[in-house]
Design a protein around this motif. Sequence first.
Motif, PDB file in Angstrom:
ATOM      1  N   SER A 184       0.961  -1.134  -0.060  1.00 54.55           N
ATOM      2  CA  SER A 184      -0.265   0.324   0.465  1.00 54.55           C
ATOM      3  C   SER A 184       0.516   1.519   0.221  1.00 54.55           C
ATOM      4  O   SER A 184       0.757   2.417  -0.304  1.00 54.55           O
ATOM      5  CB  SER A 184      -1.005   0.019   0.749  1.00 54.55           C
ATOM      6  OG  SER A 184      -1.661  -0.793   1.199  1.00 54.55           O
ATOM      7  N   LEU A 185       2.387   0.900   0.892  1.00 54.30           N
ATOM      8  CA  LEU A 185       2.857   2.424   0.493  1.00 54.30           C
ATOM      9  C   LEU A 185       4.444   1.503  -0.259  1.00 54.30           C
ATOM     10  O   LEU A 185       5.196   1.558   1.106  1.00 54.30           O
ATOM     11  CB  LEU A 185       3.246   2.364   2.276  1.00 54.30           C
ATOM     12  CG  LEU A 185       1.399   3.324   2.693  1.00 54.30           C
ATOM     13  CD1 LEU A 185       1.651   3.825   4.526  1.00 54.30           C
ATOM     14  CD2 LEU A 185       0.833   4.716   2.060  1.00 54.30           C
ATOM     15  N   TYR A 219       5.139   3.337   7.754  1.00 47.11           N
ATOM     16  CA  TYR A 219       3.597   3.220   7.840  1.00 47.11           C
ATOM     17  C   TYR A 219       3.408   4.280   9.014  1.00 47.11           C
ATOM     18  O   TYR A 219       2.199   4.619   9.624  1.00 47.11           O
ATOM     19  CB  TYR A 219       4.042   2.160   8.016  1.00 47.11           C
ATOM     20  CG  TYR A 219       4.707   1.691   7.305  1.00 47.11           C
ATOM     21  CD1 TYR A 219       4.300   1.331   5.825  1.00 47.11           C
ATOM     22  CD2 TYR A 219       5.020  -0.275   7.552  1.00 47.11           C
ATOM     23  CE1 TYR A 219       4.886   1.128   5.199  1.00 47.11           C
ATOM     24  CE2 TYR A 219       5.975  -1.604   7.351  1.00 47.11           C
ATOM     25  CZ  TYR A 219       5.647  -0.527   5.939  1.00 47.11           C
ATOM     26  OH  TYR A 219       6.001  -1.837   4.307  1.00 47.11           O
ATOM     27  N   ARG A 271       3.110   7.976   7.877  1.00 47.39           N
ATOM     28  CA  ARG A 271       1.754   8.163   7.761  1.00 47.39           C
ATOM     29  C   ARG A 271       0.074   7.380   8.365  1.00 47.39           C
ATOM     30  O   ARG A 271      -0.738   8.780   8.384  1.00 47.39           O
ATOM     31  CB  ARG A 271       1.813   6.972   6.123  1.00 47.39           C
ATOM     32  CG  ARG A 271       0.711   6.571   5.783  1.00 47.39           C
ATOM     33  CD  ARG A 271       0.352   8.283   4.624  1.00 47.39           C
ATOM     34  NE  ARG A 271      -0.430   7.746   3.929  1.00 47.39           N
ATOM     35  CZ  ARG A 271      -0.682   7.730   1.977  1.00 47.39           C
ATOM     36  NH1 ARG A 271       0.932   7.457   2.011  1.00 47.39           N
ATOM     37  NH2 ARG A 271      -1.583   7.592   1.452  1.00 47.39           N
ATOM     38  N   LEU A 292      -4.829   3.500   9.245  1.00 48.45           N
ATOM     39  CA  LEU A 292      -4.778   3.871   7.772  1.00 48.45           C
ATOM     40  C   LEU A 292      -6.036   2.961   7.573  1.00 48.45           C
ATOM     41  O   LEU A 292      -6.841   3.364   6.821  1.00 48.45           O
ATOM     42  CB  LEU A 292      -3.308   2.736   7.194  1.00 48.45           C
ATOM     43  CG  LEU A 292      -2.235   3.659   7.920  1.00 48.45           C
ATOM     44  CD1 LEU A 292      -0.632   3.394   6.770  1.00 48.45           C
ATOM     45  CD2 LEU A 292      -2.371   5.720   6.878  1.00 48.45           C
ATOM     46  N   ARG A 293      -6.172   2.087   7.587  1.00 48.59           N
ATOM     47  CA  ARG A 293      -8.212   1.490   7.254  1.00 48.59           C
ATOM     48  C   ARG A 293      -8.801   2.374   7.962  1.00 48.59           C
ATOM     49  O   ARG A 293      -9.704   2.421   7.040  1.00 48.59           O
ATOM     50  CB  ARG A 293      -8.051  -0.056   8.599  1.00 48.59           C
ATOM     51  CG  ARG A 293      -6.983  -1.330   7.735  1.00 48.59           C
ATOM     52  CD  ARG A 293      -7.645  -1.546   5.996  1.00 48.59           C
ATOM     53  NE  ARG A 293      -7.140  -3.104   5.921  1.00 48.59           N
ATOM     54  CZ  ARG A 293      -7.884  -3.789   5.729  1.00 48.59           C
ATOM     55  NH1 ARG A 293      -9.054  -4.001   6.104  1.00 48.59           N
ATOM     56  NH2 ARG A 293      -7.227  -4.962   5.108  1.00 48.59           N
ATOM     57  N   GLU A 306      -7.984   6.120   5.938  1.00 46.97           N
ATOM     58  CA  GLU A 306      -8.093   5.837   4.435  1.00 46.97           C
ATOM     59  C   GLU A 306      -8.640   4.500   4.241  1.00 46.97           C
ATOM     60  O   GLU A 306      -7.804   3.388   3.896  1.00 46.97           O
ATOM     61  CB  GLU A 306      -6.279   6.353   3.894  1.00 46.97           C
ATOM     62  CG  GLU A 306      -5.111   7.333   4.390  1.00 46.97           C
ATOM     63  CD  GLU A 306      -4.233   7.216   3.874  1.00 46.97           C
ATOM     64  OE1 GLU A 306      -4.204   7.597   2.869  1.00 46.97           O
ATOM     65  OE2 GLU A 306      -2.957   7.920   5.327  1.00 46.97           O
ATOM     66  N   ASN A 356     -10.187   4.286   1.246  1.00 44.78           N
ATOM     67  CA  ASN A 356      -9.753   4.269  -0.106  1.00 44.78           C
ATOM     68  C   ASN A 356      -8.257   3.895  -0.219  1.00 44.78           C
ATOM     69  O   ASN A 356      -8.097   4.000  -1.700  1.00 44.78           O
ATOM     70  CB  ASN A 356     -10.696   5.299  -1.085  1.00 44.78           C
ATOM     71  CG  ASN A 356     -11.591   5.806  -0.592  1.00 44.78           C
ATOM     72  OD1 ASN A 356     -12.496   4.480  -0.767  1.00 44.78           O
ATOM     73  ND2 ASN A 356     -12.085   7.000   0.114  1.00 44.78           N
ATOM     74  N   LEU A 357      -7.044   3.884   0.221  1.00 45.14           N
ATOM     75  CA  LEU A 357      -5.788   3.255   0.220  1.00 45.14           C
ATOM     76  C   LEU A 357      -5.822   2.264  -0.727  1.00 45.14           C
ATOM     77  O   LEU A 357      -6.534   1.206  -0.356  1.00 45.14           O
ATOM     78  CB  LEU A 357      -4.661   3.347   0.853  1.00 45.14           C
ATOM     79  CG  LEU A 357      -3.358   3.157   0.653  1.00 45.14           C
ATOM     80  CD1 LEU A 357      -3.110   4.573   0.096  1.00 45.14           C
ATOM     81  CD2 LEU A 357      -2.992   2.946   1.876  1.00 45.14           C
ATOM     82  N   ARG A 377      -4.943  -1.688  -1.758  1.00 52.04           N
ATOM     83  CA  ARG A 377      -4.563  -2.465  -0.763  1.00 52.04           C
ATOM     84  C   ARG A 377      -4.036  -3.095  -1.868  1.00 52.04           C
ATOM     85  O   ARG A 377      -5.451  -4.525  -1.764  1.00 52.04           O
ATOM     86  CB  ARG A 377      -4.915  -2.544   0.200  1.00 52.04           C
ATOM     87  CG  ARG A 377      -5.366  -1.472   1.519  1.00 52.04           C
ATOM     88  CD  ARG A 377      -6.455  -1.217   2.640  1.00 52.04           C
ATOM     89  NE  ARG A 377      -5.842  -0.668   3.359  1.00 52.04           N
ATOM     90  CZ  ARG A 377      -6.525   0.625   3.150  1.00 52.04           C
ATOM     91  NH1 ARG A 377      -7.070   1.153   2.931  1.00 52.04           N
ATOM     92  NH2 ARG A 377      -5.638   1.379   4.965  1.00 52.04           N
TER      93      ARG A 377
END
Length: 443
Positions: free
Chosen positions: A72-73, A82, A85, A378-379, A382, A384-385, A387
């Motif tokens: 994802s990153l 991580y 972010r 992050l879930r 974000e 819509n990131l 994954r």
Amino acid sequence: MTQKTSNQLLKLLGVGFGIAVTIGGTIGTGILRKPGAIAAQIGDPTIIMLIWILVSIYAFLGVLCAIELGVSLPQAGSWYVYARRAFGNYFGFITGLTSWLGTVAALGFGAYTMSEYIILLLPSIGNYIQLIAISILIILTSFHFLGTWAGGKSQEILSFLKAIGLLVFVVLCFVYGKDVDYSLLKATAEKTQKPALLFGIIAALQSIFYTFDGWHTASYFSEENADPAKSLPKSMILGVLMVILIYLLVNAAILYVIPIELLANSKLAAADAVLLIFGEKSAKTVTFFLMLSILGMLNAQTMFAPRVIFSMSRDGLFHKAVQKVNKAGTPSVAMPITSIGSILLIISGKEICGVLSDIATFFFVMSYAAGFASLIKLRKTEPNLARPFKVPGFPFVPYFLLVCSILFLVGAVLQDLKSSQFALIFLVLSYPLYKLQIRRVKN
């Protein structure tokens, strides 16, 4: 070969490197040295194997979390990226610095240990142990200036030889280890007093966590992966499964050859197992393999540790000069700074270096906890990131791992107040260091 853009890391790595750097970055001297200390703490082969299995499960589930974050990153630096972010610059700064310092300590201790084995083969140079350890780091650092491709290939070769060597060791133990003469070890055996079971388990967990550190190593290189979405899941899962298999087999082999009461007095369990099977003439062969195993670990650490402060520098959380990359893809300032840090620890002496390597375990688990917390955050923040890979069993898996990590840290504080206090003092001092860096960037 991907074309080079000015001052950027190169996308040259794939599945083979990911597996190799997981094995090389994880398997060092721990599996060869720690079984004796663990036996002294626990004293029951069944419980010992159970603890190894439990930490294996932790590492496997942790890899699944690291894969989601890595694809994802896909940036160099792993846990630092991580945490920053998910929780912002300060939390990222702490995570990055503790991750880097932990590896600097482990790198220095590893080089010192390797120099001890060199002296076993060449006793005439015994007065130059620090110089040898420093020379090892200088040679490794110089080699990696050749670039990402050369470093990656060297890691694949060293990890292959290490894995084959350990599997051969397992086979030899089970084939020839049934009827051996224990008198070689009984002569030096001493009665050991086991601690209370709870504290024994905590101490054993510290040893096994230290031995397992590195299961996430491939995530440091996601930015340099040609196709992280496809290759990172394969390399990290296969890599950690191979590490788990090797660790469980090696432990079973050692327990098969050496009775638990003798194992509890062993400082180098794998070497003692070979000694029992093949006699004293096997010492040089074992020593050479130990050096090879350490070299593979040092090679991996020399590669991945600089990526952390490189990434921090790029984000303005470390000196700006540290983000420089040479034409071959090597962080040309971050790498020597990392080695210099380890060299300073070597100069300080083995005792201090050893204490800091114990503190490194505390720092490593802090980084894991930061990663699991980042995944959860992050879930939510974000959703819509992109994954390409998602952790099965979310949110239970990362929450479970986060709780396990926190419990381990609490247990570590109770078990080893000296090391834990040092780590906590550092955390307190990290805030003024962070503010100083932010002020420097603004000016």
